[in-house]
Design a protein around this motif. Sequence first.
Motif, PDB file in Angstrom:
ATOM      1  N   VAL A 257      51.971  53.012  78.575  1.00 44.34           N
ATOM      2  CA  VAL A 257      52.347  52.415  79.868  1.00 44.34           C
ATOM      3  C   VAL A 257      53.786  51.906  79.809  1.00 44.34           C
ATOM      4  CG1 VAL A 257      51.897  50.522  81.474  1.00 44.34           C
ATOM      5  CG2 VAL A 257      49.992  51.830  80.539  1.00 44.34           C
ATOM      6  N   GLY A 258      54.118  51.199  78.727  1.00 43.69           N
ATOM      7  CA  GLY A 258      55.490  50.724  78.560  1.00 43.69           C
ATOM      8  C   GLY A 258      56.477  51.870  78.458  1.00 43.69           C
ATOM      9  N   TYR A 259      56.087  52.933  77.741  1.00 38.09           N
ATOM     10  CA  TYR A 259      56.956  54.107  77.610  1.00 38.09           C
ATOM     11  C   TYR A 259      57.214  54.740  78.976  1.00 38.09           C
ATOM     12  CZ  TYR A 259      58.311  58.895  76.432  1.00 38.09           C
ATOM     13  OH  TYR A 259      58.958  60.100  76.363  1.00 38.09           O
ATOM     14  N   ARG A 260      56.177  54.847  79.784  1.00 37.50           N
ATOM     15  CA  ARG A 260      56.330  55.431  81.119  1.00 37.50           C
ATOM     16  C   ARG A 260      57.238  54.568  81.987  1.00 37.50           C
ATOM     17  NH1 ARG A 260      56.072  60.091  84.054  1.00 37.50           N
ATOM     18  NH2 ARG A 260      55.213  59.770  86.129  1.00 37.50           N
ATOM     19  N   LEU A 261      57.065  53.273  81.934  1.00 37.66           N
ATOM     20  CA  LEU A 261      57.876  52.377  82.753  1.00 37.66           C
ATOM     21  C   LEU A 261      59.325  52.368  82.289  1.00 37.66           C
ATOM     22  CD1 LEU A 261      57.466  50.353  85.121  1.00 37.66           C
ATOM     23  CD2 LEU A 261      57.283  48.549  83.402  1.00 37.66           C
ATOM     24  N   GLY A 262      59.534  52.413  80.979  1.00 33.29           N
ATOM     25  CA  GLY A 262      60.890  52.307  80.457  1.00 33.29           C
ATOM     26  C   GLY A 262      61.717  53.568  80.583  1.00 33.29           C
ATOM     27  N   ASN A 263      61.077  54.712  80.853  1.00 31.86           N
ATOM     28  CA  ASN A 263      61.801  55.981  80.929  1.00 31.86           C
ATOM     29  C   ASN A 263      61.851  56.558  82.331  1.00 31.86           C
ATOM     30  OD1 ASN A 263      62.539  57.152  78.030  1.00 31.86           O
ATOM     31  ND2 ASN A 263      60.637  55.990  77.842  1.00 31.86           N
ATOM     32  N   ASN A 264      61.579  55.730  83.322  1.00 32.68           N
ATOM     33  CA  ASN A 264      61.657  56.176  84.712  1.00 32.68           C
ATOM     34  C   ASN A 264      62.328  55.105  85.554  1.00 32.68           C
ATOM     35  OD1 ASN A 264      59.879  58.821  85.099  1.00 32.68           O
ATOM     36  ND2 ASN A 264      58.823  57.518  83.620  1.00 32.68           N
ATOM     37  N   ALA A 265      63.035  55.556  86.576  1.00 27.95           N
ATOM     38  CA  ALA A 265      63.727  54.620  87.457  1.00 27.95           C
ATOM     39  C   ALA A 265      62.713  53.789  88.243  1.00 27.95           C
ATOM     40  CB  ALA A 265      64.622  55.387  88.426  1.00 27.95           C
ATOM     41  N   HIS A 266      62.971  52.500  88.335  1.00 29.89           N
ATOM     42  CA  HIS A 266      62.089  51.626  89.102  1.00 29.89           C
ATOM     43  C   HIS A 266      62.863  50.397  89.541  1.00 29.89           C
ATOM     44  CE1 HIS A 266      61.743  48.907  85.633  1.00 29.89           C
ATOM     45  NE2 HIS A 266      61.582  49.982  84.901  1.00 29.89           N
ATOM     46  N   ARG A 267      62.243  49.648  90.391  1.00 31.96           N
ATOM     47  CA  ARG A 267      62.867  48.426  90.871  1.00 31.96           C
ATOM     48  C   ARG A 267      62.893  47.355  89.783  1.00 31.96           C
ATOM     49  NH1 ARG A 267      59.823  47.769  96.711  1.00 31.96           N
ATOM     50  NH2 ARG A 267      60.999  49.368  97.843  1.00 31.96           N
ATOM     51  N   ALA A 268      63.818  46.444  89.954  1.00 35.06           N
ATOM     52  CA  ALA A 268      63.891  45.261  89.093  1.00 35.06           C
ATOM     53  C   ALA A 268      63.954  45.648  87.613  1.00 35.06           C
ATOM     54  CB  ALA A 268      62.703  44.332  89.350  1.00 35.06           C
ATOM     55  N   THR A 269      64.738  46.681  87.304  1.00 33.18           N
ATOM     56  CA  THR A 269      64.829  47.149  85.916  1.00 33.18           C
ATOM     57  C   THR A 269      65.308  46.036  84.987  1.00 33.18           C
ATOM     58  OG1 THR A 269      65.333  49.378  86.697  1.00 33.18           O
ATOM     59  CG2 THR A 269      65.865  48.878  84.408  1.00 33.18           C
ATOM     60  N   ALA A 270      66.397  45.373  85.384  1.00 29.07           N
ATOM     61  CA  ALA A 270      66.963  44.336  84.522  1.00 29.07           C
ATOM     62  C   ALA A 270      66.001  43.152  84.383  1.00 29.07           C
ATOM     63  CB  ALA A 270      68.300  43.866  85.083  1.00 29.07           C
ATOM     64  N   GLU A 271      65.369  42.762  85.502  1.00 22.80           N
ATOM     65  CA  GLU A 271      64.448  41.616  85.447  1.00 22.80           C
ATOM     66  C   GLU A 271      63.256  41.900  84.549  1.00 22.80           C
ATOM     67  OE1 GLU A 271      65.720  42.885  88.125  1.00 22.80           O
ATOM     68  OE2 GLU A 271      66.688  41.283  89.291  1.00 22.80           O
ATOM     69  N   ILE A 272      62.684  43.102  84.675  1.00 25.66           N
ATOM     70  CA  ILE A 272      61.527  43.448  83.851  1.00 25.66           C
ATOM     71  C   ILE A 272      61.923  43.539  82.379  1.00 25.66           C
ATOM     72  CG2 ILE A 272      59.877  45.295  83.336  1.00 25.66           C
ATOM     73  CD1 ILE A 272      59.656  45.817  86.309  1.00 25.66           C
ATOM     74  N   ALA A 273      63.092  44.130  82.089  1.00 28.27           N
ATOM     75  CA  ALA A 273      63.534  44.248  80.696  1.00 28.27           C
ATOM     76  C   ALA A 273      63.733  42.871  80.065  1.00 28.27           C
ATOM     77  CB  ALA A 273      64.819  45.059  80.631  1.00 28.27           C
ATOM     78  N   ARG A 274      64.383  41.955  80.803  1.00 28.57           N
ATOM     79  CA  ARG A 274      64.604  40.605  80.247  1.00 28.57           C
ATOM     80  C   ARG A 274      63.285  39.864  80.065  1.00 28.57           C
ATOM     81  NH1 ARG A 274      69.478  40.692  83.466  1.00 28.57           N
ATOM     82  NH2 ARG A 274      68.339  39.887  85.262  1.00 28.57           N
ATOM     83  N   PHE A 275      62.383  40.011  81.032  1.00 23.75           N
ATOM     84  CA  PHE A 275      61.095  39.324  80.947  1.00 23.75           C
ATOM     85  C   PHE A 275      60.297  39.845  79.749  1.00 23.75           C
ATOM     86  CE2 PHE A 275      56.604  38.744  82.051  1.00 23.75           C
ATOM     87  CZ  PHE A 275      56.581  37.414  82.430  1.00 23.75           C
ATOM     88  N   LEU A 276      60.252  41.173  79.582  1.00 24.76           N
ATOM     89  CA  LEU A 276      59.511  41.743  78.459  1.00 24.76           C
ATOM     90  C   LEU A 276      60.122  41.335  77.124  1.00 24.76           C
ATOM     91  CD1 LEU A 276      58.613  45.380  79.602  1.00 24.76           C
ATOM     92  CD2 LEU A 276      57.132  43.382  79.465  1.00 24.76           C
ATOM     93  N   ASP A 277      61.447  41.250  77.071  1.00 23.86           N
ATOM     94  CA  ASP A 277      62.099  40.806  75.848  1.00 23.86           C
ATOM     95  C   ASP A 277      61.655  39.390  75.498  1.00 23.86           C
ATOM     96  OD1 ASP A 277      64.066  41.121  73.699  1.00 23.86           O
ATOM     97  OD2 ASP A 277      65.233  39.639  74.790  1.00 23.86           O
ATOM     98  N   GLY A 278      61.639  38.502  76.507  1.00 23.86           N
ATOM     99  CA  GLY A 278      61.186  37.134  76.271  1.00 23.86           C
ATOM    100  C   GLY A 278      59.719  37.069  75.886  1.00 23.86           C
ATOM    101  N   MET A 279      58.883  37.870  76.557  1.00 21.39           N
ATOM    102  CA  MET A 279      57.462  37.860  76.238  1.00 21.39           C
ATOM    103  C   MET A 279      57.202  38.407  74.834  1.00 21.39           C
ATOM    104  SD  MET A 279      55.803  36.425  78.598  1.00 21.39           S
ATOM    105  CE  MET A 279      54.161  36.858  78.039  1.00 21.39           C
ATOM    106  N   ALA A 280      57.971  39.428  74.434  1.00 21.72           N
ATOM    107  CA  ALA A 280      57.804  39.967  73.084  1.00 21.72           C
ATOM    108  C   ALA A 280      58.172  38.916  72.037  1.00 21.72           C
ATOM    109  CB  ALA A 280      58.662  41.224  72.914  1.00 21.72           C
ATOM    110  N   TRP A 281      59.264  38.195  72.279  1.00 18.33           N
ATOM    111  CA  TRP A 281      59.649  37.121  71.367  1.00 18.33           C
ATOM    112  C   TRP A 281      58.566  36.055  71.298  1.00 18.33           C
ATOM    113  CZ3 TRP A 281      62.799  36.367  67.564  1.00 18.33           C
ATOM    114  CH2 TRP A 281      63.988  37.080  67.466  1.00 18.33           C
ATOM    115  N   LEU A 282      58.091  35.610  72.472  1.00 17.60           N
ATOM    116  CA  LEU A 282      57.062  34.567  72.500  1.00 17.60           C
ATOM    117  C   LEU A 282      55.790  35.045  71.809  1.00 17.60           C
ATOM    118  CD1 LEU A 282      56.212  31.758  73.473  1.00 17.60           C
ATOM    119  CD2 LEU A 282      55.496  32.791  75.630  1.00 17.60           C
ATOM    120  N   SER A 283      55.421  36.302  72.034  1.00 25.84           N
ATOM    121  CA  SER A 283      54.218  36.849  71.407  1.00 25.84           C
ATOM    122  C   SER A 283      54.363  36.879  69.891  1.00 25.84           C
ATOM    123  CB  SER A 283      53.945  38.261  71.934  1.00 25.84           C
ATOM    124  OG  SER A 283      53.689  38.237  73.320  1.00 25.84           O
TER     125      SER A 283
END
Length: 604
Positions: A257-283
Amino acid sequence: MEVANHIILIVAVLVTFAIFASVLSSRIGAPVLLVFLGLGMLAGEDGLGGIQFSDFKVAYLIGSVALALILFDGGSRTRRDAFKQAGAPALILATAGVVFTALITGVATHYLLGLEWVEAMLLGTIVGSTDAAAVFSLLHLKGLRLKQRVAATLEVESGINDPMAIFLTLILVQVAASGESLQHAIAHPLPLLWDFAWQLVGGIIFGVIGGQIVLRAVNRLQLSAGLYPILACALALVVFATTQAAGASGFLAIYLVGYRLGNNAHRATAEIARFLDGMAWLSQIGLFLMMGLLVTPSRLLPILLPALAISAVLMLVARPVAVALCIWPFNFTRKEGAFISWVGLRGAVPIFLAMIPVMSGLHNAYVIFAVAYVVVLTSLIAQGWTVPRIARMAGLELPPRPSPRARVELGLPAGVGRSVVAYTVDPMSIMALRRPRRLPLPAGTEILSVMSDGQVRTLQPGDGFNGGDIVMLLTEPDALPSLDRLFGARKARPKAKGIGPVDFTLDAGANAGEVAEMYGFMVTPHERDLSLAGLMQARLGREIEVGQRIRAGSVELVAIGIDAERAPSKVGLDLDPPPPQSAMTLLRLRANEIRNSVREMFLS
């Protein structure tokens, strides 16, 4: 209420200390995950904190969610090219490689600890897979840059090898709990093969369909920008839980699912990338702190020596043999194979899997858990601490790209295929040193506006850029690494007599095509498979002198080291060479040289 406040305070303090400790670890080169794990042990019942935590069910639940989010983030960072370059070897390592590693480690465990064969093989299986959190942390968070094929193999393998490890662990726990012999289970393989096939195929099916659903939901729903990352994570966890409930691999599904989202154009690309980076760190912080709290160090002492021996067998025998058997058809070099063997990092996954025998009430469950814990500690210390040095020794590390001072991505509607980005010009960047007409901007990139001292100005052909200017560009997503290089600050360029300034020193054996892609210089199709030394020899001749240069687009390669056969051993990369001189200028210089030679001949 007072207990709840206490828990909140403890958790907040631990996370804060973990973040500060990670800053210290980067200065001494320690793996950041080892720091988190050590801090959890220090806060546990045998440490200074004295916190008692032994609820394996709660730990398993939190660990499942944390690992799922780490894999979701890892999948979104895995580029499509990684699967093209290393999909086949990574898949074999993720399946057959785990089995080979588990078998060899299981045999060693049987003789070193005296466990029954089922329990010994269970321990081998638990520690048999590489850990996604550890590998993603090493490749992305520490900024280590490796040759693309090697990095892609490690990244994809760690992302997709969990189904095999989880499947084998559950099967062996079931066999051990039922009292069946290992020979009986092996004699009736069809149910086991069907279960594994469904784990793998079901995970792929749910991951592909779920990825498409998440992508469409993000693109079609009109939401506040801050809700898109939450929506993406929530839907990804729905896919994970649904897949797990269906008996397939939810971890593989959420990675896809992450691979599909990260390799296709979508809205809020920067927001989702920053959020996932923070969530990965917190996890990762939460997961490794919890794992540290879960273990009692004093209970590790009775099995410490055999556990260290098992860890040594895993790192020095089982993993290298498994890698050698799995990658031999794919033409990896000996150094690449050895490096892939050494980066078989163990992290949260073995400890997470070791909880399953404990929750199932197996006889030697805590012994298995304790040994898995020691294996993880030794892997993070011995392997995680030395990977950058081993990469340099093997000639597989590539120089770091200059990092941009600031980059802001502005979202465009999905399907446009282009991005608007804004950079702040660093005074030490190529952008500040060159005129616009000499800038090697990537194809399809246009400068939209320039802001200086808060005022938007029109860029004239002769104008340059100053430090602190904000430049807005319209570009292709694939061009961002090249733009990062142009806007990133460079270190002071060393100069040597007869060589001139260079930005990076490269191994002459590095592949010219790979380095060209990373630094934006030009090579012809038949030069792509040459080494840098071979490229220079093809253009300059077989015998090369120190300081000789070749032009490759907007950069120059410089011979800064020569071996006994007069071939380059070290090659410098000059990202800002002087502009090439015109043919008329070269003729004039040549005429002056001839005139001076004739004059000296008659005057002497």
